[in-house]
Design a protein around this motif. Structure first.
Motif, PDB file in Angstrom:
ATOM      1  N   ARG A  94       3.537  13.564   1.186  1.00 25.62           N
ATOM      2  CA  ARG A  94       3.184  12.859  -0.054  1.00 25.62           C
ATOM      3  C   ARG A  94       2.041  11.868   0.135  1.00 25.62           C
ATOM      4  NH1 ARG A  94       8.355   9.991  -1.909  1.00 25.62           N
ATOM      5  NH2 ARG A  94       7.039   9.565  -3.734  1.00 25.62           N
ATOM      6  N   ILE A  95       1.574  11.686   1.376  1.00 27.05           N
ATOM      7  CA  ILE A  95       0.473  10.759   1.619  1.00 27.05           C
ATOM      8  C   ILE A  95      -0.841  11.397   1.196  1.00 27.05           C
ATOM      9  CG2 ILE A  95      -0.862   9.576   3.412  1.00 27.05           C
ATOM     10  CD1 ILE A  95       1.697   9.086   4.917  1.00 27.05           C
ATOM     11  N   ASP A  96      -1.632  10.635   0.446  1.00 25.35           N
ATOM     12  CA  ASP A  96      -2.889  11.147  -0.100  1.00 25.35           C
ATOM     13  C   ASP A  96      -4.064  10.488   0.617  1.00 25.35           C
ATOM     14  OD1 ASP A  96      -4.793  12.349  -1.684  1.00 25.35           O
ATOM     15  OD2 ASP A  96      -4.629  10.859  -3.281  1.00 25.35           O
ATOM     16  N   GLU A 113       0.843  -1.197   0.000  1.00 25.39           N
ATOM     17  CA  GLU A 113       0.000   0.000   0.000  1.00 25.39           C
ATOM     18  C   GLU A 113       0.878   1.247   0.000  1.00 25.39           C
ATOM     19  OE1 GLU A 113      -3.302  -0.198  -0.123  1.00 25.39           O
ATOM     20  OE2 GLU A 113      -3.316  -2.403   0.034  1.00 25.39           O
ATOM     21  N   ARG A 114       0.714   2.127  -1.038  1.00 24.47           N
ATOM     22  CA  ARG A 114       1.590   3.298  -1.183  1.00 24.47           C
ATOM     23  C   ARG A 114       1.567   4.196   0.053  1.00 24.47           C
ATOM     24  NH1 ARG A 114       0.883   8.618  -2.456  1.00 24.47           N
ATOM     25  NH2 ARG A 114       2.631   9.666  -3.490  1.00 24.47           N
ATOM     26  N   ASN A 115       0.373   4.498   0.551  1.00 25.45           N
ATOM     27  CA  ASN A 115       0.293   5.392   1.701  1.00 25.45           C
ATOM     28  C   ASN A 115       0.987   4.802   2.928  1.00 25.45           C
ATOM     29  OD1 ASN A 115      -1.070   7.481   0.431  1.00 25.45           O
ATOM     30  ND2 ASN A 115      -3.089   6.729   0.989  1.00 25.45           N
ATOM     31  N   SER A 151       8.046   4.714   6.025  1.00 25.21           N
ATOM     32  CA  SER A 151       9.343   5.352   5.798  1.00 25.21           C
ATOM     33  C   SER A 151       9.527   6.564   6.707  1.00 25.21           C
ATOM     34  CB  SER A 151       9.479   5.783   4.334  1.00 25.21           C
ATOM     35  OG  SER A 151       9.391   4.681   3.471  1.00 25.21           O
ATOM     36  N   SER A 152       8.470   7.350   6.869  1.00 26.59           N
ATOM     37  CA  SER A 152       8.571   8.535   7.727  1.00 26.59           C
ATOM     38  C   SER A 152       8.819   8.140   9.172  1.00 26.59           C
ATOM     39  CB  SER A 152       7.299   9.380   7.625  1.00 26.59           C
ATOM     40  OG  SER A 152       6.224   8.815   8.351  1.00 26.59           O
ATOM     41  N   ARG A 153       8.174   7.047   9.622  1.00 24.55           N
ATOM     42  CA  ARG A 153       8.394   6.595  10.994  1.00 24.55           C
ATOM     43  C   ARG A 153       9.834   6.118  11.190  1.00 24.55           C
ATOM     44  NH1 ARG A 153       6.364   8.087  14.864  1.00 24.55           N
ATOM     45  NH2 ARG A 153       6.135   6.142  16.015  1.00 24.55           N
ATOM     46  N   ILE A 154      10.389   5.428  10.195  1.00 19.71           N
ATOM     47  CA  ILE A 154      11.774   4.973  10.303  1.00 19.71           C
ATOM     48  C   ILE A 154      12.723   6.165  10.416  1.00 19.71           C
ATOM     49  CG2 ILE A 154      13.652   3.861   9.036  1.00 19.71           C
ATOM     50  CD1 ILE A 154      11.633   1.852   7.990  1.00 19.71           C
ATOM     51  N   VAL A 155      12.532   7.156   9.544  1.00 18.91           N
ATOM     52  CA  VAL A 155      13.401   8.345   9.573  1.00 18.91           C
ATOM     53  C   VAL A 155      13.292   9.044  10.918  1.00 18.91           C
ATOM     54  CG1 VAL A 155      13.746  10.633   8.575  1.00 18.91           C
ATOM     55  CG2 VAL A 155      13.372   8.666   7.076  1.00 18.91           C
ATOM     56  N   ASN A 156      12.067   9.226  11.382  1.00 13.45           N
ATOM     57  CA  ASN A 156      11.839   9.902  12.654  1.00 13.45           C
ATOM     58  C   ASN A 156      12.483   9.141  13.815  1.00 13.45           C
ATOM     59  OD1 ASN A 156       8.807  11.547  13.873  1.00 13.45           O
ATOM     60  ND2 ASN A 156      10.940  11.880  14.364  1.00 13.45           N
ATOM     61  N   THR A 158      -2.640  13.145   8.916  1.00 16.06           N
ATOM     62  CA  THR A 158      -1.303  13.337   8.351  1.00 16.06           C
ATOM     63  C   THR A 158      -0.881  14.801   8.390  1.00 16.06           C
ATOM     64  OG1 THR A 158      -2.294  13.421   6.129  1.00 16.06           O
ATOM     65  CG2 THR A 158      -1.397  11.308   6.858  1.00 16.06           C
ATOM     66  N   LEU A 159      -1.809  15.728   8.169  1.00 13.75           N
ATOM     67  CA  LEU A 159      -1.475  17.155   8.248  1.00 13.75           C
ATOM     68  C   LEU A 159      -1.024  17.531   9.657  1.00 13.75           C
ATOM     69  CD1 LEU A 159      -1.393  19.996   7.029  1.00 13.75           C
ATOM     70  CD2 LEU A 159      -3.825  20.232   7.628  1.00 13.75           C
ATOM     71  N   VAL A 160      -1.717  17.029  10.654  1.00  9.38           N
ATOM     72  CA  VAL A 160      -1.351  17.328  12.038  1.00  9.38           C
ATOM     73  C   VAL A 160       0.016  16.731  12.379  1.00  9.38           C
ATOM     74  CG1 VAL A 160      -1.967  16.889  14.450  1.00  9.38           C
ATOM     75  CG2 VAL A 160      -3.734  17.575  12.821  1.00  9.38           C
ATOM     76  N   ILE A 161       0.277  15.486  11.951  1.00 11.15           N
ATOM     77  CA  ILE A 161       1.580  14.857  12.224  1.00 11.15           C
ATOM     78  C   ILE A 161       2.700  15.644  11.545  1.00 11.15           C
ATOM     79  CG2 ILE A 161       2.964  12.768  11.952  1.00 11.15           C
ATOM     80  CD1 ILE A 161       0.270  11.213  11.828  1.00 11.15           C
TER      81      ILE A 161
END
Length: 414
Positions: A191-193, A12-14, A20-25, A78-81
């Motif tokens: 980039r999450i839609d 799933e793209r989203n 990926s964002s969680r890994i970076v964070n 996602t906007l809030v995060i």
């Protein structure tokens, strides 16, 4: 659960972007506790000062948690995060700059840590509520486990790397890495839609809060576990994270040993994840609260000895236990709470769980001075275990079921 089924959420793209964002964070965030603790102890060699700094994060986080839940359910998780990550990244970079240049004072760190706490208050309910929007419902367990395992894998090395940075070049550099990763995670989240939430016409924030409170207080398993975690979190944060670094610095453990203890806990979390990728967790809160009872093991171990081997074994068991609870709690919430209520339910959960943390952090130092570090840690560990087990007296907790299994690859029940 087959390997294909375990990795299905990554198609799933989203979810891939979120993952990926969680890994970076997490690459930066897992360095932060060690770095911040020893940055404060570098400025003021006092457990009480460290307790004040930690409370400066947790107090505003607690105060603004309900607002965070309303924002997530109204404006999009996602906007809030994303916004929260930007604010947290900038505040952490400011602390890093002050520490690196030698200009940091306790009040600087307290103020900027408070800003980070406000950002966390907005992000936590959104992070907890967004996952069911990213994967099909049948993939919730593997999706949760993959996120948890990523954290566990990174946490094995994160605290040790951070402790090496603290010893080698100072704590400011590890804090700087944390700040940069917050900003990188925000870029990926952009980039999450996902569709924006639809709220009823005339709906107000106050009405949203009232609706969330009604759901919370009329759901027994929810408020019972949250009430228990109000004490568990206060005891653990005060006993382990406030007194632990001070004990390590003044004993045979040292800074490197403390980093290894944190890494061992993360390794336990990773091991639990590997098992839970293949085993369907039935009666989630029964197993989750048993796992939480083991979470007191490192406190008990450090309260009895400063032997590194014993501390590592206790931390490994605790990590596995809390890994089971994290999955159990996420599944209980995601499968039983209405989707449009989820972030608000998580915000009431977080508020109740975190409300007493500042008290634990502020009392830990004075209690250690009065009764001794190890004695306070031992009592804290025994109390944590007892509270976790007491929740199982409630049938609504111990018998809460999973949703009927969706069609797909077979799994082994636990």
């Amino acid at each position: 659960m087959s390997t294909t089924g375990a990795l299905a959420p990554l198609r799933e793209r989203n979810f891939r972007l979120y993952f990926s964002s969680r890994i970076v964070n997490l690459m930066g965030a897992l360095m932060a506790p060690v770095a911040l603790a020893f940055a404060v102890l570098q400025i003021s060699d006092s457990p009480t000062a460290l307790g004040v700094v930690l409370a400066a994060h947790s107090i505003p986080m607690v105060v603004f948690l309900l607002v965070g839940g309303v924002l997530a359910d109204r404006f999009g998780r996602t906007l809030v995060i994303q916004t929260s990550n930007v604010v947290a990244g900038l505040s952490q970079l400011a602390i890093a700059a002050l520490v690196i240049t030698g200009e940091a004072q306790i009040w600087h760190v307290v103020l900027l840590t408070a800003v980070n706490g406000v950002a966390a208050a907005a992000a936590l309910p959104a992070l907890a509520g967004v996952l069911p929007q990213l994967v099909p419902r049948a993939q919730l367990q593997p999706a949760n486990v993959l996120v948890s395992m990523a954290g566990g894998a990174l946490a094995v090395a994160g605290p040790t790397v951070s402790s090496l940075l603290v010893v080698g070049v100072g704590p400011g550099w590890a804090l700087g890495v944390d700040g940069v990763t917050y900003l990188g995670a925000a870029a990926l989240l952009s980039r999450i839609d996902l569709p924006r939430p639809v709220r009823a016409a005339g709906s107000s924030a106050v009405a949203d809060l009232r609706e969330g409170w009604t759901y919370f207080r009329t759901t027994p398993w929810l408020w019972i576990v949250v009430l228990a975690f109000s004490m568990i979190c206060a005891v653990h944060q005060g006993g382990f994270f406030t007194l632990g670094p001070a004990l390590a610095k003044g004993s045979a453990l040292g800074e490197r040993g403390w980093g290894l203890v944190l890494s061992a806990e993360a390794l336990g979390l990773l091991v639990a994840g590997l098992v839970l990728l293949r085993v369907r967790l039935e009666r989630p809160l029964f197993w989750g609260m048993l796992g939480t009872a083991v979470y007191g093991a490192p406190l008990v171990a450090l309260g009895l000895t400063d032997d590194l081997g014993i501390a590592l074994l206790a931390a490994l068991a605790a990590g596995a236990g809390i890994g089971v609870f994290e999955l159990a709690w996420n599944l209980a919430m995601q499968e039983n709470v209405p989707p449009d209520m989820l972030s608000r339910a998580f915000s009431y959960d977080a508020l109740g769980s975190f409300a007493a943390i500042p008290l634990g952090q502020l009392l830990a130092g004075p209690l250690a001075v009065a009764f001794g570090l190890q004695r306070v840690m031992l009592v804290a560990g025994l109390l944590l275990t007892a509270v976790a087990l007491l929740t199982l007296l409630s049938r609504s907790v111990r018998d809460l079921p999973r949703e009927p299994q969706a069609q797909g690859a077979p799994v082994t029940p636990a």
